[in-house]
Scaffold this motif. Structure first.
Motif, PDB file in Angstrom:
ATOM      1  N   GLY A   1       5.237  20.095   0.761  1.00  0.00           N
ATOM      2  CA  GLY A   1       4.453  19.747   1.941  1.00  0.00           C
ATOM      3  C   GLY A   1       4.239  18.255   2.094  1.00  0.00           C
ATOM      4  N   VAL A   2       3.551  17.908   3.181  1.00  0.00           N
ATOM      5  CA  VAL A   2       3.194  16.525   3.495  1.00  0.00           C
ATOM      6  C   VAL A   2       1.714  16.337   3.215  1.00  0.00           C
ATOM      7  N   ALA A   3       1.379  15.236   2.570  1.00  0.00           N
ATOM      8  CA  ALA A   3      -0.024  14.937   2.258  1.00  0.00           C
ATOM      9  C   ALA A   3      -0.355  13.517   2.693  1.00  0.00           C
ATOM     10  N   GLY A   4      -1.630  13.282   2.966  1.00  0.00           N
ATOM     11  CA  GLY A   4      -2.110  11.919   3.172  1.00  0.00           C
ATOM     12  C   GLY A   4      -1.533  11.200   4.362  1.00  0.00           C
ATOM     13  N   ASN A   5      -1.349  11.897   5.487  1.00  0.00           N
ATOM     14  CA  ASN A   5      -0.836  11.252   6.702  1.00  0.00           C
ATOM     15  C   ASN A   5      -1.971  10.447   7.328  1.00  0.00           C
ATOM     16  N   LYS A   6      -1.966   9.126   7.061  1.00  0.00           N
ATOM     17  CA  LYS A   6      -3.104   8.278   7.425  1.00  0.00           C
ATOM     18  C   LYS A   6      -2.652   6.983   8.085  1.00  0.00           C
ATOM     19  N   SER A   7      -3.520   6.455   8.931  1.00  0.00           N
ATOM     20  CA  SER A   7      -3.336   5.122   9.488  1.00  0.00           C
ATOM     21  C   SER A   7      -4.239   4.163   8.724  1.00  0.00           C
ATOM     22  N   ILE A   8      -3.661   3.064   8.239  1.00  0.00           N
ATOM     23  CA  ILE A   8      -4.403   2.080   7.454  1.00  0.00           C
ATOM     24  C   ILE A   8      -4.687   0.866   8.332  1.00  0.00           C
ATOM     25  N   GLN A   9      -5.927   0.456   8.397  1.00  0.00           N
ATOM     26  CA  GLN A   9      -6.284  -0.712   9.193  1.00  0.00           C
ATOM     27  C   GLN A   9      -6.009  -1.984   8.391  1.00  0.00           C
ATOM     28  N   ALA A  10      -4.731  -2.285   8.259  1.00  0.00           N
ATOM     29  CA  ALA A  10      -4.316  -3.458   7.490  1.00  0.00           C
ATOM     30  C   ALA A  10      -2.863  -3.764   7.813  1.00  0.00           C
ATOM     31  N   GLU A  11      -2.486  -5.025   7.645  1.00  0.00           N
ATOM     32  CA  GLU A  11      -1.105  -5.429   7.904  1.00  0.00           C
ATOM     33  C   GLU A  11      -0.175  -4.794   6.882  1.00  0.00           C
ATOM     34  N   PHE A  12       1.108  -4.731   7.252  1.00  0.00           N
ATOM     35  CA  PHE A  12       2.085  -4.013   6.440  1.00  0.00           C
ATOM     36  C   PHE A  12       2.214  -4.601   5.034  1.00  0.00           C
ATOM     37  N   LEU A  13       2.238  -5.923   4.905  1.00  0.00           N
ATOM     38  CA  LEU A  13       2.447  -6.532   3.586  1.00  0.00           C
ATOM     39  C   LEU A  13       1.365  -6.113   2.609  1.00  0.00           C
ATOM     40  N   ARG A  14       0.112  -6.107   3.037  1.00  0.00           N
ATOM     41  CA  ARG A  14      -0.965  -5.699   2.134  1.00  0.00           C
ATOM     42  C   ARG A  14      -0.821  -4.235   1.728  1.00  0.00           C
ATOM     43  N   CYS A  15      -0.340  -3.426   2.644  1.00  0.00           N
ATOM     44  CA  CYS A  15      -0.195  -2.001   2.348  1.00  0.00           C
ATOM     45  C   CYS A  15       0.946  -1.749   1.369  1.00  0.00           C
TER      46      CYS A  15
END
Length: 322
Positions: A135-149
Motif C-alpha cells: 500500500g501507500v502511506a504518508g501521502n503528505k504536503s510539506i510546507q517547505a522547499e524541496f532541498l530541505r525536504c
C-alpha cells in the motif's frame, strides 16, 4: 514559479492512488493537473484548467462511456489528448493542455513538460522483485522547499532525534556510504531500547522490531529513496518519494512492499493487522519528518557538524549544480 530541477523525472503517483474513473488532482512545479485511469488501465493527464472559463476539471467527473473528463461548470467533455467532444466524438485540435506521462508498471512518472536530463530510474523495479505491494502511506504536503525536504532523507543523524519517541532509537551506526553520480548507497544499523506495553498495544508492528535493525538505503537523486530491512517476520522495503509542488511546498508519499513470512500469519486476521500496523508506522514516520522540516527556521550556515554528514553535502551539491 521557477521550476525545481527542470528535466528531472518525477514520480507523481502509484496506480493504486488513482482509483478507477475518478479525477485525481496534483500539483507539480506550481501547475495543477488532473489524472484519471479507465477500467482498461489507461492513464491520462491534463492541466487542471477548463479552456472555456477556467473551471478546475478535477471537480468534474469521468464519463466512462466516452473516456473523457467533464468540466463541472458547463459539462464540457475533453478526451485524454485535451480535445473537446462534439456530437459524441473528439474533434479538432487539443484545447486543454496535456501532461506527458511515462507509466512503468504501476509507477507514474513525468518530466513536467521539460526536456529530460536524467532517465527514469530503474532502481524501484529492480529492488522490488520478490516483494508484494502492501500500500501507500504518508501521502503528505510539506510546507517547505524541496532541498530541505530531500536532505532529511539523506540525514543519517535525525532518526535518534525525530523518530526516537516512536522507535526508541538511541543510535544509528553508519557502516558504509558510497556514491556514483546521482546514485548512492548507505548501510546502517539502528540501536533501539524496548518499547512499552502501551506503545506496543497502540502499534502492534513494534513487536516485529529487534533491538538492532540492520538496513540499507538506496538513492536515486532527486526523487527516490529506498529503505530495506530484514525483520523477524520477513523483509520490508519502503520507497520514499518526493516531488516539488511549489517553491515552498513539497509532496511526499511512501510505497510499502513486503516479503513477509511468519507462523503468526496462520492465525486468522493477524497478517492483515500487522500489515496495516506497518503502514500506519510508516505514515507516522512521514508525519514526524514533515513536522520536523516544516518547523525549521530559515536556513543559516551551520555552526556545528555531526559525524557522517558528507552525504548531506553530496546531495546539496547535486542540487546546486543542476
Amino acid at each position: 514559479m521557477n521550476p525545481t530541477l527542470p528535466g528531472a523525472p518525477w514520480m507523481i503517483a502509484h496506480r493504486s492512488m488513482l482509483g478507477i474513473n475518478k479525477p485525481y488532482k496534483l500539483t507539480l512545479n506550481g501547475q495543477d493537473y488532473v489524472l484519471w485511469q479507465n477500467r482498461g488501465g489507461e492513464i491520462f493527464a491534463l492541466e487542471n484548467v477548463c479552456p472555456h472559463m477556467q473551471a478546475p476539471l478535477s471537480d468534474g467527473w469521468i464519463c466512462e462511456a466516452n473516456n473523457t473528463i467533464t468540466c463541472p461548470y458547463h459539462a464540457l467533455e475533453f478526451d485524454g489528448a485535451g480535445r473537446l467532444l462534439k456530437d459524441g466524438a473528439a474533434k479538432g485540435e487539443p484545447l486543454a493542455d496535456k501532461l506527458d506521462l511515462v507509466v512503468q508498471d504501476d509507477l507514474i512518472w513525468t518530466y513536467g513538460g521539460h526536456e529530460p536530463r536524467l532517465p527514469i530510474p530503474d532502481l524501484i523495479s529492480t529492488q522490488i522483485k520478490g516483494f508484494r505491494f502492501l500500500g501507500v502511506a504518508g501521502n503528505k504536503s510539506i510546507q517547505a522547499e524541496f532541498l530541505r525536504c530531500i536532505k532529511i532523507n539523506y540525514d543519517f543523524n535525525h532518526q535518534n532525534g525525530v523518530h526516537r519517541e516512536l522507535f526508541r532509537i538511541q543510535a544509528n551506526l553508519v557502516e558504509l556510504f558510497e556514491q556514483k553520480g546521482v546514485a548512492a548507497r548507505v548501510v546502517q544499523t539502528f540501536l533501539r531500547t524496548e518499547n512499552t506495553v502501551n506503545e506496543i498495544l497502540q502499534n502492534p508492528s513494534l513487536l516485529t522490531l529487534p533491538k538492532q535493525i540492520k538496513n540499507e538505503l538506496e538513492y536515486s537523486f532527486p526523487s527516490t529513496t529506498i529503505f530495506k530491512a530484514q525483520l523477524p517476520l520477513g523483509k520490508v522495503l519502503q520507497v520514499f518519494i518526493l516531488y516539488p509542488e511549489a517553491e515552498q511546498r513539497t509532496r511526499t508519499f511512501v510505497l510499502f512492499y513486503g516479503n513477509l513470512q511468519s507462523p503468526l500469519f496462520l492465525i486468522p486476521g493477524v497478517k492483515a493487522v500487522l500489515e496495516r500496523s506497518l503502514l500506519d508506522s510508516t505514515a507516522k514516520v512521514v508525519e514526524q519528518d514533515v513536522r520536523a522540516v516544516a518547523d525549521l527556521y530559515p536556513a543559516q550556515k551551520p555552526k556545528i557538524r555531526l559525524p557522517k554528514e558528507e552525504i548531506l553535502l553530496y546531495v546539496e551539491q547535486l542540487y546546486r549544480n543542476w
